[in-house]
Design a protein around this motif. Structure first.
Motif, mmCIF file in Angstrom:
data_model
loop_
_atom_site.group_PDB
_atom_site.id
_atom_site.type_symbol
_atom_site.label_atom_id
_atom_site.label_comp_id
_atom_site.label_asym_id
_atom_site.label_seq_id
_atom_site.Cartn_x
_atom_site.Cartn_y
_atom_site.Cartn_z
ATOM 1 N N LEU A 1 0.714 -1.204 -0.071
ATOM 2 C CA LEU A 1 0.018 0.009 0.032
ATOM 3 C C LEU A 1 0.712 1.230 0.017
ATOM 4 N N ILE A 2 0.700 1.876 -0.951
ATOM 5 C CA ILE A 2 1.222 3.491 -1.075
ATOM 6 C C ILE A 2 0.313 4.453 -0.692
ATOM 7 N N ARG A 3 0.636 5.185 0.421
ATOM 8 C CA ARG A 3 -0.452 6.116 0.531
ATOM 9 C C ARG A 3 -0.033 7.773 0.794
ATOM 10 N N GLU A 4 1.455 7.909 0.412
ATOM 11 C CA GLU A 4 1.961 9.254 0.570
ATOM 12 C C GLU A 4 3.432 9.115 -0.417
ATOM 13 N N ASN A 5 3.824 10.199 -0.719
ATOM 14 C CA ASN A 5 4.899 10.248 -1.575
ATOM 15 C C ASN A 5 5.020 9.402 -2.930
ATOM 16 N N VAL A 6 3.973 9.418 -3.531
ATOM 17 C CA VAL A 6 3.562 8.640 -4.630
ATOM 18 C C VAL A 6 4.468 8.966 -5.697
ATOM 19 N N ALA A 7 4.875 9.977 -6.019
ATOM 20 C CA ALA A 7 5.937 9.874 -7.062
ATOM 21 C C ALA A 7 7.113 9.317 -6.851
ATOM 22 N N ASP A 8 7.744 9.402 -5.654
ATOM 23 C CA ASP A 8 9.006 8.778 -5.292
ATOM 24 C C ASP A 8 8.801 7.225 -5.095
ATOM 25 N N GLU A 9 7.605 7.002 -4.460
ATOM 26 C CA GLU A 9 7.435 5.327 -4.401
ATOM 27 C C GLU A 9 7.314 4.597 -5.927
ATOM 28 N N ILE A 10 6.382 5.422 -6.550
ATOM 29 C CA ILE A 10 6.256 4.752 -8.139
ATOM 30 C C ILE A 10 7.497 4.678 -8.850
ATOM 31 N N THR A 11 8.247 5.946 -8.736
ATOM 32 C CA THR A 11 9.574 5.981 -9.361
ATOM 33 C C THR A 11 10.663 4.691 -9.047
ATOM 34 N N ALA A 12 10.543 4.713 -7.589
ATOM 35 C CA ALA A 12 11.633 3.472 -7.191
ATOM 36 C C ALA A 12 10.962 2.168 -7.508
#
Length: 189
Positions: free
Chosen positions: A100-111
């Protein structure tokens, strides 16, 4: 770097669900089902927004007890075995071992894209796709247009004021009724 591929079914008038949220109009014939399975084979991660996640997680874990459709019977074990990522600021948890990604979406998806592996399949939905598109994170769109006019509902691209230049990379007629169109973003747009 892994690609994010958005795979979605749409009506001729550009909706991905009807006015009451219905999705009873998309027909999975044998050619479309085969294409879907081929696309799934290119990915090792499924990516969802909250709405599509709730629909998928309510159906696929027990699909064999609900449906005898050959497509469903083949895809259900694949869905259960494939790692899943859900992007939502409102969900507290996601079942089925989904990340589950709840915040920092750009960073998490890039990673996520930078991890080794196959591509990432973003299925259905428009809100997450639109957000990730604005961030430059969607690499391909595979849109299956079905021969139906819904007259309203959720739009495929919910923010038509945002210009997005796309390059057509493929078209194909499937099951003599649906048309697959594949696009990539035009560099610099």
């Amino acid at each position: 770097m892994r690609k994010i591929i958005h795979y979605v079914h749409a009506s001729v008038d550009g909706y991905i669900e009807g006015p009451q949220g219905e999705f009873d109009w998309a027909s999975m014939g044998p050619e479309l089902s085969a294409y879907s399975h081929t696309l799934v084979d290119t990915a090792d991660t499924f990516l969802y927004g909250r709405t599509v996640w709730e629909m998928m997680s309510a159906y696929w874990p027990d699909a064999e007890s609900i449906s005898q459709d050959p497509h469903d019977l083949k895809f259900a074990p694949i869905w259960r075995a494939t790692p899943k990522v859900v992007v939502s600021s409102t969900l507290e948890k996601a079942e089925w071992d989904a990340q589950l990604i709840r915040e920092n979406v750009a960073d998490e998806i890039t990673a996520l894209k930078e991890r080794p592996g196959k591509d990432i399949l973003l299925t259905g939905g428009s809100k997450l796709m639109s957000s990730l598109t604005r961030l430059g994170l969607v690499d391909e769109w595979h849109i299956v247009v079905h021969p139906v006019v819904l007259g309203g509902g959720r739009q495929l691209f919910p923010h038509p004021q945002d210009r997005l230049a796309l390059r057509l990379t493929d078209t194909r007629r499937l099951d003599s009724q649906a048309v697959l169109t594949r696009y990539e973003p035009v560099a610099g747009s």
